[in-house]
Design a protein around this motif. Structure first.
Motif, mmCIF file in Angstrom:
data_model
loop_
_atom_site.group_PDB
_atom_site.id
_atom_site.type_symbol
_atom_site.label_atom_id
_atom_site.label_comp_id
_atom_site.label_asym_id
_atom_site.label_seq_id
_atom_site.Cartn_x
_atom_site.Cartn_y
_atom_site.Cartn_z
ATOM 1 N N VAL A 92 58.610 37.160 38.597
ATOM 2 C CA VAL A 92 58.182 38.310 37.699
ATOM 3 C C VAL A 92 56.500 39.281 38.790
ATOM 4 C CG1 VAL A 92 59.245 38.809 35.594
ATOM 5 C CG2 VAL A 92 56.820 37.725 36.356
ATOM 6 N N ARG A 93 56.557 38.001 40.176
ATOM 7 C CA ARG A 93 55.566 38.631 40.592
ATOM 8 C C ARG A 93 54.135 38.647 39.885
ATOM 9 N NH1 ARG A 93 59.451 41.927 44.805
ATOM 10 N NH2 ARG A 93 60.537 40.091 45.552
ATOM 11 N N CYS A 94 53.948 37.602 38.819
ATOM 12 C CA CYS A 94 52.741 38.133 38.210
ATOM 13 C C CYS A 94 51.499 37.327 39.259
ATOM 14 C CB CYS A 94 52.955 37.110 37.311
ATOM 15 S SG CYS A 94 53.069 35.235 36.984
ATOM 16 N N GLY A 95 51.598 36.488 39.593
ATOM 17 C CA GLY A 95 50.827 35.642 40.296
ATOM 18 C C GLY A 95 50.138 34.947 39.545
ATOM 19 N N GLN A 96 50.524 34.233 39.114
ATOM 20 C CA GLN A 96 49.538 33.323 38.102
ATOM 21 C C GLN A 96 49.888 32.358 39.339
ATOM 22 O OE1 GLN A 96 50.716 32.958 33.610
ATOM 23 N NE2 GLN A 96 50.306 31.215 33.740
ATOM 24 N N ARG A 146 49.134 31.860 41.721
ATOM 25 C CA ARG A 146 47.600 31.880 43.176
ATOM 26 C C ARG A 146 46.478 30.865 42.519
ATOM 27 N NH1 ARG A 146 47.037 37.086 45.631
ATOM 28 N NH2 ARG A 146 44.273 37.277 44.981
ATOM 29 N N SER A 147 46.460 30.872 40.739
ATOM 30 C CA SER A 147 45.686 30.505 40.470
ATOM 31 C C SER A 147 45.177 28.560 40.501
ATOM 32 C CB SER A 147 45.518 30.544 38.939
ATOM 33 O OG SER A 147 46.272 30.514 38.350
ATOM 34 N N GLU A 188 47.678 36.818 50.619
ATOM 35 C CA GLU A 188 48.187 36.785 49.893
ATOM 36 C C GLU A 188 49.688 35.852 50.760
ATOM 37 O OE1 GLU A 188 48.315 37.886 46.246
ATOM 38 O OE2 GLU A 188 51.151 37.383 46.503
ATOM 39 N N ARG A 239 53.894 32.651 45.340
ATOM 40 C CA ARG A 239 54.662 33.992 45.115
ATOM 41 C C ARG A 239 55.072 34.936 46.603
ATOM 42 N NH1 ARG A 239 51.504 39.117 42.462
ATOM 43 N NH2 ARG A 239 49.722 38.851 43.297
ATOM 44 N N PHE A 269 58.641 35.409 47.425
ATOM 45 C CA PHE A 269 59.731 36.474 47.665
ATOM 46 C C PHE A 269 60.372 36.546 49.413
ATOM 47 C CE2 PHE A 269 58.269 41.042 50.164
ATOM 48 C CZ PHE A 269 58.890 41.599 49.152
ATOM 49 N N TYR A 291 54.210 43.888 47.121
ATOM 50 C CA TYR A 291 54.839 43.886 46.138
ATOM 51 C C TYR A 291 53.005 43.460 45.097
ATOM 52 C CZ TYR A 291 54.238 38.644 47.401
ATOM 53 O OH TYR A 291 53.054 37.954 47.564
ATOM 54 N N ASP A 292 53.845 43.647 44.171
ATOM 55 C CA ASP A 292 52.682 43.351 42.695
ATOM 56 C C ASP A 292 53.294 43.657 42.041
ATOM 57 O OD1 ASP A 292 53.330 46.198 41.726
ATOM 58 O OD2 ASP A 292 51.372 47.223 41.646
ATOM 59 N N SER A 293 53.100 43.093 40.412
ATOM 60 C CA SER A 293 54.211 43.080 39.552
ATOM 61 C C SER A 293 55.550 43.944 39.392
ATOM 62 C CB SER A 293 53.461 41.955 38.002
ATOM 63 O OG SER A 293 53.040 42.579 37.763
ATOM 64 N N ARG A 329 43.081 45.827 46.954
ATOM 65 C CA ARG A 329 43.735 45.530 45.696
ATOM 66 C C ARG A 329 43.149 44.619 44.965
ATOM 67 N NH1 ARG A 329 49.668 43.619 46.813
ATOM 68 N NH2 ARG A 329 49.639 41.629 46.273
ATOM 69 N N GLY A 330 43.415 44.293 44.079
ATOM 70 C CA GLY A 330 42.868 42.578 43.705
ATOM 71 C C GLY A 330 43.424 41.439 43.933
ATOM 72 N N ALA A 331 44.122 41.182 42.311
ATOM 73 C CA ALA A 331 45.153 39.722 42.787
ATOM 74 C C ALA A 331 47.036 40.238 42.949
ATOM 75 C CB ALA A 331 45.056 39.248 41.802
ATOM 76 N N GLY A 332 46.494 41.988 42.860
ATOM 77 C CA GLY A 332 48.191 42.440 42.596
ATOM 78 C C GLY A 332 48.571 41.153 41.430
ATOM 79 N N SER A 333 48.470 41.606 40.454
ATOM 80 C CA SER A 333 49.176 41.636 38.998
ATOM 81 C C SER A 333 48.947 42.395 38.807
ATOM 82 C CB SER A 333 48.729 40.593 38.415
ATOM 83 O OG SER A 333 46.627 40.911 37.716
ATOM 84 N N LYS A 385 44.811 34.043 34.360
ATOM 85 C CA LYS A 385 43.949 33.195 35.393
ATOM 86 C C LYS A 385 44.170 33.669 36.822
ATOM 87 C CE LYS A 385 46.203 29.001 33.331
ATOM 88 N NZ LYS A 385 47.113 27.987 33.202
ATOM 89 N N MET A 386 44.909 34.918 37.002
ATOM 90 C CA MET A 386 44.859 35.366 38.668
ATOM 91 C C MET A 386 43.915 37.039 39.151
ATOM 92 S SD MET A 386 47.746 35.082 36.716
ATOM 93 C CE MET A 386 49.265 36.316 35.328
ATOM 94 N N PHE A 402 58.733 44.020 34.050
ATOM 95 C CA PHE A 402 57.512 45.394 34.244
ATOM 96 C C PHE A 402 57.606 46.547 34.228
ATOM 97 C CE2 PHE A 402 55.753 41.453 34.878
ATOM 98 C CZ PHE A 402 54.943 40.784 33.882
#
Ligand SMILES: Cc1cc2nc3c(=O)[nH]c(=O)nc-3n(C[C@H](O)[C@H](O)[C@H](O)COP(=O)(O)OP(=O)(O)OC[C@H]3O[C@@H](n4cnc5c(N)ncnc54)[C@H](O)[C@@H]3O)c2cc1C
Ligand code: SF4
Ligand code: SF4
Lengths: 424, 472
Positions: free
Chosen positions: A16-20, A22-23, A34, A39, A43, B31-33, B73-77, B140-141, B346
């Motif tokens: 879902v490209r949430c980016g978790q 990344r952490s 990025e 992610r 992609f 992309y973002d989410s 842009r920040g984390a793109g979440s 977390k992101m 989402f």
């Protein structure tokens, strides 16, 4: 074909490209954009799969920028095995990758025990005279990058004989035989850490294991897979399992985290499309990391003599803690040994940046990750570093040398062997 | 300006390693989410990675002069394409600029740069016994800069409110490159009504009015005790009723979260060790404060919940609490686990309805899902009426995508009809502006006036927040 790899076909869509991810990615932490996020790998794999991107060297370079440490795959709430996608990409892009030299060396040198002997000789020479002079002699100079020059320092010093020289195919159990163990003696342990291999055999035999170390063993295939050479990896896998099958061993163990996770089939389902022979499936669920085997599968002989007071810290190899969920077992072994005191370091389960041959092609990046690991080690003031993977050991050893620290890197089993030896 | 020329110019302003232009990098910023970003490619012409106010200002001056769109842009979440260059131009990635500059413990505030990740901030503040209370599921992101731009909140908004309650002042680089400080140039005051409240103007403006380069946050003392109560329901409708019962009893939990049956299933698939009971719905109440009050309130909420729930579990065991709370915070992504070949998307994921309409909204969302044959997972911050809906579809099937878009539109319209809003915390971005006129009436015209005044050339994150057709 990339399209046929199960994770590529069925799982990418779940990202879902949430980016978790990344952490937790050690490389993202260093590169900080990025393009280096896990992610992004997902992609780009999708775009390659769908023909939105064509295979090329830029993409191959991207795919090479991953430690296969699995931190992301473990963190991802959608269950995306990012590292498996990366491996699938590497395989698909191998003709575009600059890692051809690495692959060539791997396929020629890290294959079977005969070729390992050549590697042993070459390494010894290069460590004495420098890699440049070796390359001169072998005509490889044009192929050697400056990274490789730095990376030459990465390999642990080879001295004396390879472990396999002094290990019989069958080592009988001390006392009554309880189980017949197949010992997967991996290339790195064999070449660089012969004492560790001997300790493994000693500890196993003391605990009633008959140890089978087939002469014909080849590499586990992890370095080949990680560099996009699935074909070699598959051939070697088949060969290795057949040997163990013919010896009729009960279980297979390894003192190398990468070997055991590879043998457990970490990447098989994704990459070995045509399926595997019965010898491989026969051992499903019977392949163990050495620590795990000693702690959970046998009644470990606790008759240990006290060792001179030593403080040790433990580094979790990614291929143990993230691939196999093994965290407590090596610590249990260390805590069992009188005289040895375990001091935990901060971020023990953070990747050391070694990742097999990653350090060779991305020395500077790998070095940054290593440096923070060394700082954590220094903070413990321990006398010795322990870990359960020869590749991590080499990387840590290199870091320690670069920081002028005179600590040894050992496997917990080496302490255990010492404590048994003292009993006599 | 041609892309190559743009990159050349940007490299004169910033050091070359702070300008990205390789195709694969640019793609990684497409992309973002959001669901919309899955189906479209918004590829910027260049990405910049500034790490000083000066650098941001120089880039803005350049962009202003040449009328080049800039998207912070920040984390793109984000879930709304907010951080995507839908009109091309420059993406300004601020995530690497992540310094916590000062923790002023005596005045209980912190100054930080926009890229600090929310969870990292609270990890850092813990040593001082302080915390920044808003608690997004993306902790977390996501970056604090992104939280300010979106006025984010999260699981604890019931008691602690949203980001805006904590922002005392901002440094903002305006579209023409000018740098201003809101909330008083020198002020460290906590209460401050001097001047127009520009801080609040920028909070939630989604990067359409300027780039946030520094943030001064008010902090709270970290509560000494915490407890989690889980109430289990065999009838979904009973859950929102319990929430009202608890409020009526005079107790204000720090968080009240709901998971419906499919959300429960998703969590159990993802983390079997959490082991949530199989039920129609689960409520999680979080209580915090001093140990005695937490214990008392926990028992009181348990007593009240028992009237409607089939089971309650009260826990102050840190391990169990972490499991339960994590169970909720991962639902957003774990939702996809309910369908082996599907993914959550989402979209329509953030409606906010009046408290007394929560039950109705949940019922209607289920009906809408049935109508389109799409499985929906519902969860959310029920304590403040913020319902998160996760449609689970095969996003690679265009027919399903089309149906999902219809479903989402209906969910948004339902929210407005029930007297709510299309978004409680995720924002508008490029995905919800079509409802702006209906939601805001003539107030929308005032928004256009403000936008025009601050960003006359329309270069600041164009295509977001305000409906496009009317923007000119
Ligand atoms: C799994 C998941 C769970 C989530 N849970 C929550 C939740 O509980 N509550 C909640 O509120 N949100 C939630 N979100 C949404 C999102 O995480 C938040 O909106 C978050 O604050 C965005 O931060 P970011 O750094 O990722 O910003 P981005 O996505 O990068 O950007 C978001 C917007 O902010 C703007 N922006 C970013 N930085 C700046 C800056 N420095 N100056 C000006 N503009 C800027 C961008 O232009 C864009 O419009 C969730 C998202 C995910 C994926
Ligand atoms: S790989 Fe997993 S954690 Fe990373 S963005 Fe995709 S869904 Fe999120
Ligand atoms: S496997 Fe490790 S290095 Fe590779 S993307 Fe995942 S977290 Fe990063």
């Amino acid at each position: 074909m990339l399209q046929q790899v199960p994770a590529v076909k069925d799982l990418i869509r779940k990202c879902v490209r949430c980016g978790q991810c990344r952490s937790v990615c050690p490389l993202f932490k260093e590169i900080k954009n990025e393009g280096a996020a896990p992610r992004s790998h997902v992609f780009l794999t999708q775009l390659l799969r769908d023909g939105e991107l064509e295979p090329d060297s830029a993409l191959a370079r991207r795919a090479s920028r991953c430690l296969l440490c699995k931190s992301c795959s473990k963190e991802c709430p959608s269950g995306i095995p990012v590292d498996q996608l990366v491996v699938a990409m590497r395989n698909h892009l191998k003709d575009h990758s600059k890692d051809n030299v690495k692959r060539l060396l791997l396929s020629k040198l890290f294959k079977d025990q005969k070729s390992l002997k050549t590697a042993h000789f070459l390494l010894k020479t290069s460590q004495v005279t420098g890699i440049k002079s070796l390359a001169d002699k072998t005509g490889l100079l044009g192929l050697i990058s400056s990274d490789l020059e730095k990376a030459n320092k990465l390999t642990a010093p080879v001295s004396g004989k390879m472990a396999s020289k002094n290990i019989a195919e069958v080592t009988p159990a001390k006392g009554k035989r309880k189980v017949r163990v197949g010992y997967f003696l991996g290339c790195a342990t064999n070449l660089f850490y012969p004492a560790r291999a001997h300790a493994t055999i000693e500890v196993l035999t003391v605990n009633g294991c008959e140890v089978i170390t087939p002469k014909g063993l080849q590499c586990c295939g992890m370095p080949h897979i990680a560099n996009g050479d699935v074909v070699s990896a598959k051939t070697m896998t088949e060969n290795n399992f057949k040997l163990f099958y013919d010896f009729d061993v009960d279980v297979i163990i390894s003192d190398c985290a990468s070997c055991s996770s590879m043998l457990q089939g970490d990447y098989y389902d994704q990459l070995f499309a045509e399926g595997l022979p019965a010898a491989v499936t026969h051992f499903k669920g019977k392949i163990y990391d050495l620590n795990k085997f000693l702690v959970d599968e046998i009644d470990l002989n606790a008759n240990l003599e006290k060792l001179p007071k030593t403080t040790v810290t433990y580094h979790d190899p990614c291929h143990l803690v993230k691939s196999q969920g093994i965290k407590e077992e090596p610590r249990k072994i260390l805590k069992l040994i009188p005289g040895v005191e375990l001091i935990e370091m901060d971020g023990a389960d953070q990747c050391c940046g070694g990742a097999g041959t990653f350090g060779i092609s991305h020395y500077d990046l790998s070095r940054k990750i290593l440096d923070s690991k060394i700082v954590s080690i220094m903070d413990t003031s321990a006398d010795c570093v322990t870990t359960s993977c020869p590749a991590c050991s080499m990387q840590l050893g290199h870091g320690l040398v670069e920081h002028d620290l005179k600590l040894e890197v050992k496997h917990p089993v080496e302490f255990l062997a010492e404590a048994y030896r003292k009993v006599k | 300006m041609q892309s190559e020329q743009l990159v050349r110019e940007l490299k004169k302003i910033l050091s070359p390693d702070k300008v990205l232009y390789e195709k694969l990098d640019l793609l990684s910023y497409s992309y973002d989410s959001s669901f919309k970003a899955r189906n479209n490619r918004y590829i910027p012409d260049a990405v910049v990675l500034p790490t000083s106010t000066q650098e941001v200002s120089e880039v803005m001056k350049f962009a202003y002069k040449h009328e080049i769109p800039v998207t912070p842009r920040g984390a793109g979440s984000g879930e709304t394409c907010g951080a995507l260059a839908v009109k091309g131009g420059i993406v300004m990635d601020l995530a690497a600029w992540d310094t916590i500059e000062e923790v002023d413990t005596e005045n209980m505030q912190v100054q930080l740069r926009p890229g600090v990740v929310h969870a990292k901030l609270n990890e850092h503040l813990a040593q001082y016994g302080l915390f920044f209370p808003p608690d997004p599921g993306s902790s977390k992101m996501c970056t604090v800069g992104g939280m300010v731009a979106n006025n984010s909140s999260g699981l604890r908004a019931v008691k602690y409110g949203t980001t805006e309650q904590y922002v005392l002042g901002l440094e903002v680089v305006l579209p023409d490159g000018k740098v201003i400080t809101t909330g008083g140039v020198k002020s460290r005051a906590i209460k401050n009504v001097s001047g127009m409240n520009l801080t609040k103007l920028f909070i939630g403006s989604e990067g359409t009015l300027g780039v946030v380069t520094k943030i001064r946050l008010r902090l709270w003392p970290k509560p000494k005790a915490r407890g989690i109560l889980m109430a289990v329901y065999d009838d979904l409708e009973n859950a929102p009723k319990t929430v009202l019962d608890v409020y009526k009893s005079g107790i204000l939990p720090s968080g009240i979260e709901i998971l419906d049956s499919s959300a429960i299933k998703a969590v159990n698939e993802y983390k079997p060790e959490i082991n949530l009971p199989d039920a129609e719905a689960i409520l999680l109440f979080e209580l915090d404060g001093n140990p005695a009050s937490v214990e008392w309130e926990g028992n009181e909420v348990a007593r009240i919940a028992k009237n409607r729930a089939i089971k309650v579990e009260w826990s102050t065991d840190p391990k169990r609490m972490a499991e339960l709370w994590q169970g909720r915070s991962v639902t957003a992504t774990a939702a996809a686990r309910v369908r082996p070949d599907g993914s959550r998307v989402f979209a329509g994921e953030d409606i906010s309805v009046p408290l007394n309409k929560v039950t109705e909204s949940l019922r209607r969302i289920k009906e809408i899902g049935k109508k389109y044959g799409i499985g929906v997972v519902n969860y959310g911050h029920i304590g403040d009426g913020n319902v998160h809906t996760a449609p689970v579809i095969n996003p690679e099937d265009s027919a399903e995508v089309e149906l999902a878009n219809k479903l989402v539109d209906e969910i948004h319209r339902t929210a407005i009809e029930l007297g709510g809003s299309t978004t409680g915390e995720h924002g508008i971005g490029a995905v919800r502006s079509q409802y702006a006129r209906e939601e805001h009436g003539e107030a929308l015209d005032v928004m256009y006036i403000i936008k025009k005044a601050l960003d006359p050339k329309g270069i600041m994150n164009p295509g977001k927040l305000l409906p496009e057709r009317e923007e000119q």
